[in-house]
Design an enzyme around this catalytic site. Structure first.
Site, PDB file in Angstrom:
ATOM      1  N   GLN A  67       0.835  -1.211   0.000  1.00  0.00           N
ATOM      2  CA  GLN A  67       0.000   0.000   0.000  1.00  0.00           C
ATOM      3  C   GLN A  67       0.867   1.257   0.000  1.00  0.00           C
ATOM      4  O   GLN A  67       0.544   2.256   0.635  1.00  0.00           O
ATOM      5  CB  GLN A  67      -0.943  -0.008   1.206  1.00  0.00           C
ATOM      6  CG  GLN A  67      -2.111  -0.957   1.061  1.00  0.00           C
ATOM      7  CD  GLN A  67      -3.002  -0.606  -0.135  1.00  0.00           C
ATOM      8  OE1 GLN A  67      -3.162   0.555  -0.490  1.00  0.00           O
ATOM      9  NE2 GLN A  67      -3.564  -1.623  -0.761  1.00  0.00           N
ATOM     10  N   SER A  68       1.976   1.208  -0.700  1.00  0.00           N
ATOM     11  CA  SER A  68       2.920   2.315  -0.693  1.00  0.00           C
ATOM     12  C   SER A  68       2.380   3.548  -1.424  1.00  0.00           C
ATOM     13  O   SER A  68       2.053   3.488  -2.609  1.00  0.00           O
ATOM     14  CB  SER A  68       4.217   1.853  -1.358  1.00  0.00           C
ATOM     15  OG  SER A  68       5.059   2.958  -1.591  1.00  0.00           O
ATOM     16  N   ASN A  69       2.311   4.661  -0.678  1.00  0.00           N
ATOM     17  CA  ASN A  69       1.951   5.937  -1.311  1.00  0.00           C
ATOM     18  C   ASN A  69       3.088   6.408  -2.217  1.00  0.00           C
ATOM     19  O   ASN A  69       2.866   7.082  -3.217  1.00  0.00           O
ATOM     20  CB  ASN A  69       1.698   7.002  -0.248  1.00  0.00           C
ATOM     21  CG  ASN A  69       0.556   6.635   0.673  1.00  0.00           C
ATOM     22  OD1 ASN A  69      -0.540   6.364   0.213  1.00  0.00           O
ATOM     23  ND2 ASN A  69       0.812   6.613   1.975  1.00  0.00           N
ATOM     24  N   ALA A  71       5.155   4.468  -3.988  1.00  0.00           N
ATOM     25  CA  ALA A  71       5.119   3.742  -5.256  1.00  0.00           C
ATOM     26  C   ALA A  71       4.042   4.329  -6.168  1.00  0.00           C
ATOM     27  O   ALA A  71       4.264   4.541  -7.368  1.00  0.00           O
ATOM     28  CB  ALA A  71       4.866   2.260  -5.000  1.00  0.00           C
TER      29      ALA A  71
END
Ligand SMILES: *Cc1c(COP(=O)(O)O)cnc(C)c1O
Length: 327
Positions: A67-69, A71
């Site tokens: 859930q990387s913002n 990325a």
């Protein structure tokens, strides 16, 4: 490389201020930087992407959590600039995509699911490439030019994003004639924090920054952040006094069980902020930072006549994959 809607608004949170009965609270709305739902990483990417293009890059490679913002914003920036994207995300492929992962998919990224360790993650953050290196090698073999961006954009160049944000904030505070006594923000890698600290020093502000950490690293974060500030001063040749770890204030009291595990107080802080101001925080970073700010106000850390700017770093798209916590 212009990518963000700037300046982001500086908004007085009148209802939240009243409810907490403490200092005047303003939100710096960096959730509104605009690029694919925005967030703090877009400011760093404005500088990093300049370097990416200068290197005649074909494929941008980066790494992050499922859930990387980071990325998501990197993917959107790269696509906007006509580049291919490979994301290496930490975990097994889930049965269905939600939140940031769904957006990565919509953005047309090549997603590689690969569980990695905390140590590998911290090496990637430091610009070593135990995970991304292999992928970059393959791209080079195919005759294309890869560019690996370190996790979180924690580089001296990326730091310019928050140095610029502080200059912007200073101008806004002068326009509405307030003195900002404190800035409170969530601390992850510490890149944003080091940009803020450098900005406050370079633009000669009397504001104190207080970082609320949402994870633990092997080293205390104030050491890492002071080091990043000093590397930035050296590499970008700033005329600025060097930092010592004592200059950087980091709180670790609101992490709970660990990174990306929302606490009860985090969920409550998200609800309170939404229900007083119509502002949506996120369950991994800004929710925990706000839980910290609310608690510190209860503990009388700030005087009523003081002004606190809460930096909203974005990440709201994460809420959709944490829906179980809001029952
Ligand atoms: C990455 C991130 C942070 C932390 O920023 P760092 O520069 O890594 O410390 C805070 N909030 C959100 C929403 C983020 O995505």
């Amino acid at each position: 490389m212009p990518l963000a809607f700037l300046p982001t608004p500086l908004e007085f949170a009148e209802n939240l201020t009243k409810k907490l009965n403490g200092p005047k609270i303003y939100f710096k709305r960096d959730d509104c930087t605009g690029l694919a739902f925005g967030g703090n990483k877009t400011r760093k990417l404005e500088y990093i992407m300049y370097d990416v293009l200068k290197n005649k890059t074909d494929v941008v490679i980066t790494i992050g959590g499922l859930q990387s913002n980071w990325a998501r914003q990197t993917a959107a920036a790269a696509k906007k600039l006509g580049l291919d994207v490979i994301l290496i995300l930490n975990g097994e492929k889930p049965n269905y995509f939600q939140g940031n992962l769904l957006l990565d998919h919509i953005l047309g990224c090549n997603i590689i699911f690969k569980p990695y360790t905390d140590e590998e993650e911290q090496m990637e953050e430091a610009g070593q490439t135990p995970i991304t290196g292999e992928t970059a090698k393959k791209i080079r073999k195919d005759g294309k030019i890869p560019y690996v961006i370190p996790l979180g954009g924690v580089t001296p160049l990326g730091n310019l994003g928050y140095i610029n944000a502080i200059q912007e904030l200073k101008k806004q505070s002068e326009e509405i004639n307030i003195n900002i006594d404190h800035i409170v923000s969530a601390v992850g890698t510490g890149g944003t924090c080091s940009g803020i600290e450098l900005g406050l020093r370079l633009f000669d502000m009397n504001t104190k920054h207080y970082g609320i950490s949402i994870s633990r690293h092997i080293k205390p974060k104030n050491l890492e952040i002071a080091d990043l500030c000093n590397r930035t001063i050296d590499e970008l040749k700033f005329n600025c006094k060097k930092f010592t770890p004592g200059d950087i204030e980091i709180n670790y009291d609101y992490i709970g069980e660990g990174y990306a595990i929302p606490t009860k107080d985090c969920i409550e802080a998200i609800n309170i902020t939404a229900q007083t101001e119509g502002i949506i925080l996120d369950p991994v970073y800004s929710g925990k930072a706000m839980a910290g700010l609310i608690d510190l106000i209860k503990k009388k850390k700030y005087k009523k006549e003081e002004t606190v700017v809460f930096l909203h770093t974005g990440g709201q798209t994460g809420n959709f994959s944490y829906n179980n916590f809001f029952k």
